[in-house]
Scaffold this motif. Structure first.
Motif, PDB file in Angstrom:
ATOM      1  N   LEU A  56      42.148 -10.384  85.495  1.00  0.00           N
ATOM      2  CA  LEU A  56      41.759 -11.191  84.530  1.00  0.00           C
ATOM      3  C   LEU A  56      42.866 -11.415  83.447  1.00  0.00           C
ATOM      4  O   LEU A  56      43.681 -10.496  83.064  1.00  0.00           O
ATOM      5  CB  LEU A  56      40.946 -10.684  83.631  1.00  0.00           C
ATOM      6  N   GLN A  57      43.157 -12.781  83.532  1.00  0.00           N
ATOM      7  CA  GLN A  57      44.508 -13.035  82.809  1.00  0.00           C
ATOM      8  C   GLN A  57      44.158 -13.837  81.530  1.00  0.00           C
ATOM      9  O   GLN A  57      45.135 -13.641  80.544  1.00  0.00           O
ATOM     10  CB  GLN A  57      45.409 -13.952  83.657  1.00  0.00           C
ATOM     11  N   ARG A  58      43.214 -14.615  81.439  1.00  0.00           N
ATOM     12  CA  ARG A  58      42.933 -15.716  80.358  1.00  0.00           C
ATOM     13  C   ARG A  58      41.549 -15.574  80.166  1.00  0.00           C
ATOM     14  O   ARG A  58      40.662 -15.805  80.848  1.00  0.00           O
ATOM     15  CB  ARG A  58      43.443 -17.036  80.544  1.00  0.00           C
ATOM     16  N   VAL A  59      41.061 -15.751  78.621  1.00  0.00           N
ATOM     17  CA  VAL A  59      39.743 -16.066  78.440  1.00  0.00           C
ATOM     18  C   VAL A  59      39.748 -17.497  77.817  1.00  0.00           C
ATOM     19  O   VAL A  59      40.358 -17.634  76.763  1.00  0.00           O
ATOM     20  CB  VAL A  59      39.281 -15.020  77.501  1.00  0.00           C
ATOM     21  N   CYS A  60      38.688 -18.254  78.230  1.00  0.00           N
ATOM     22  CA  CYS A  60      38.531 -19.649  77.406  1.00  0.00           C
ATOM     23  C   CYS A  60      37.136 -19.506  77.031  1.00  0.00           C
ATOM     24  O   CYS A  60      36.106 -19.226  77.779  1.00  0.00           O
ATOM     25  CB  CYS A  60      38.680 -20.684  78.675  1.00  0.00           C
ATOM     26  N   THR A  61      37.148 -19.917  75.753  1.00  0.00           N
ATOM     27  CA  THR A  61      35.714 -19.570  74.964  1.00  0.00           C
ATOM     28  C   THR A  61      35.775 -20.637  73.809  1.00  0.00           C
ATOM     29  O   THR A  61      36.923 -21.111  73.269  1.00  0.00           O
ATOM     30  CB  THR A  61      35.595 -18.396  74.458  1.00  0.00           C
ATOM     31  N   SER A  62      34.482 -20.927  73.170  1.00  0.00           N
ATOM     32  CA  SER A  62      34.405 -21.779  72.001  1.00  0.00           C
ATOM     33  C   SER A  62      33.662 -20.859  71.011  1.00  0.00           C
ATOM     34  O   SER A  62      33.598 -21.210  70.042  1.00  0.00           O
ATOM     35  CB  SER A  62      33.318 -22.903  72.548  1.00  0.00           C
ATOM     36  N   ARG A  63      33.709 -19.444  71.086  1.00  0.00           N
ATOM     37  CA  ARG A  63      33.400 -18.623  70.116  1.00  0.00           C
ATOM     38  C   ARG A  63      34.289 -17.774  69.680  1.00  0.00           C
ATOM     39  O   ARG A  63      35.226 -17.199  70.219  1.00  0.00           O
ATOM     40  CB  ARG A  63      32.251 -17.659  70.727  1.00  0.00           C
ATOM     41  N   ARG A  64      34.556 -17.909  68.196  1.00  0.00           N
ATOM     42  CA  ARG A  64      35.543 -17.184  67.595  1.00  0.00           C
ATOM     43  C   ARG A  64      35.609 -15.613  67.750  1.00  0.00           C
ATOM     44  O   ARG A  64      36.571 -14.970  68.084  1.00  0.00           O
ATOM     45  CB  ARG A  64      35.549 -17.583  66.255  1.00  0.00           C
ATOM     46  N   GLN A  65      34.516 -15.123  67.807  1.00  0.00           N
ATOM     47  CA  GLN A  65      34.379 -13.844  68.074  1.00  0.00           C
ATOM     48  C   GLN A  65      34.623 -13.349  69.605  1.00  0.00           C
ATOM     49  O   GLN A  65      35.590 -12.341  69.430  1.00  0.00           O
ATOM     50  CB  GLN A  65      32.670 -13.397  67.761  1.00  0.00           C
ATOM     51  N   THR A  66      34.440 -14.045  70.403  1.00  0.00           N
ATOM     52  CA  THR A  66      34.996 -13.725  71.785  1.00  0.00           C
ATOM     53  C   THR A  66      36.391 -13.772  71.871  1.00  0.00           C
ATOM     54  O   THR A  66      37.025 -13.139  72.434  1.00  0.00           O
ATOM     55  CB  THR A  66      34.134 -14.640  72.693  1.00  0.00           C
ATOM     56  N   ALA A  67      36.970 -15.058  71.089  1.00  0.00           N
ATOM     57  CA  ALA A  67      38.609 -15.084  71.116  1.00  0.00           C
ATOM     58  C   ALA A  67      39.074 -13.989  70.320  1.00  0.00           C
ATOM     59  O   ALA A  67      40.176 -13.492  71.064  1.00  0.00           O
ATOM     60  CB  ALA A  67      38.966 -16.502  70.388  1.00  0.00           C
ATOM     61  N   ILE A  68      38.570 -13.413  69.538  1.00  0.00           N
ATOM     62  CA  ILE A  68      39.432 -12.498  68.699  1.00  0.00           C
ATOM     63  C   ILE A  68      39.183 -11.110  69.809  1.00  0.00           C
ATOM     64  O   ILE A  68      40.151 -10.328  69.693  1.00  0.00           O
ATOM     65  CB  ILE A  68      38.331 -12.177  67.268  1.00  0.00           C
TER      66      ILE A  68
END
Length: 304
Positions: free
Chosen positions: A127-139
């Protein structure tokens, strides 16, 4: 002799060819079965892998906005699907392939992200990168140490729709140190309480504030907004960019570091001490060029 027309005769009988050709709305046609809406929805509620060049996309189904909404997978169901896909015999990817997790609007915490990463590791994936529209998931992803690409919900749902004016997302607050290789992309302002190590990258549509040492690459105003700024307690960037302007730190390091602000002038990017920088000065520089020259107070300021 009952001639009551309100009672349809032989409603359960087999129709003959000589009967009226007007179909009743309630009678289904068994020879032309169309997929139901539930069947169409179910096709999009599956964990999927998709090859994208040298990387592998792990696409999660979107999360239902309401508890009683039709569709939507629970974490347990999503986890079960992921394990089934990874354990299936029809793997089309090569070992040690980098994986980008397309989490869409799904809310994931650090433990769930780590579980996904561990499952991928067991399958010889990374797993290298996480693409998300949720701020909590990004944090959560940035805190664990993964690169993050945060999109606004509108951009996620309508990636091809033109937007007449750029609307910044809510600021992204991170309390972590970005290691080499980590990337953060956010359609708004990024505030980091920690350091940016060499080899790390932040790309923000708004400002970038680093409450620590900025030694990596910072790109503010990525959507073309030259009014954005980059601020750090200790400015030692490998490279900084604001809109289309590019700069790097001076070759000679100063004897003492101070909190500094980088901003764009008509002469390029300029860095000045935060104590010498004021909001009124920043607004004034939008006006006449003559007013801009009188505000330059630090000989280190001008860099290209």
């Amino acid at each position: 002799m009952s001639d009551n027309p309100s009672v349809p005769p032989t409603s359960e009988s087999e129709p003959s060819a000589s009967e009226s050709s007007q179909p009743t709305p309630e009678s289904p046609n068994p020879t032309s079965e169309a997929p139901t809406s539930q069947e169409i929805i179910d096709r999009h509620l599956q964990v999927r892998f998709k090859s994208d060049g040298e990387r592998l996309l792990l696409i999660l189904p979107p999360q239902a906005e309401a508890e009683d909404a039709v569709g939507g997978l629970t974490w347990a169901e999503l986890w079960q699907q992921l394990k089934q896909r990874l354990n299936a015999g029809d793997r089309f990817w090569q070992p040690h392939t980098a994986v980008h997790l397309m989490a869409t609007n799904r809310l994931l915490d650090s433990r769930q992200l780590q579980s996904i990463a561990d499952a991928l590791t067991d399958a010889q994936l990374k797993l290298q990168r996480v693409c998300t529209s949720r701020r909590q998931t990004a944090i959560a992803a940035a805190t664990v140490g993964y690169s993050v690409d945060q999109q606004s919900p509108q951009e996620t749902l309508q990636q091809n729709a033109p937007s007449p004016a750029q609307v910044l997302a809510e600021p992204l607050y991170l309390e972590t140190t970005l290691r080499s290789g980590a990337e953060i992309r956010h359609p708004g302002t990024v505030i980091v309480i920690g350091d940016l190590n060499p080899g790390s990258l932040i790309v923000a549509a708004g400002d970038i504030l680093v409450w620590g040492r900025l030694r990596g690459v910072a790109h503010a105003g990525s959507g073309g907004n030259s009014q954005c700024m980059i601020m750090a307690l200790q400015m030692e960037p490998t490279q900084i960019r604001i809109a289309d302007a590019v700069a790097r730190a001076p070759a000679n390091s100063p004897d003492q570091y101070y909190p500094e602000v980088a901003y764009v002038t008509t002469q390029g990017i300029r860095i000045t001490r935060a104590a010498d920088f004021s909001r009124s000065q920043w607004f004034a520089r939008r006006g006449e060029q003559s007013q801009l020259k009188s505000t330059t107070q630090d000989p280190k300021s001008e860099i290209l």
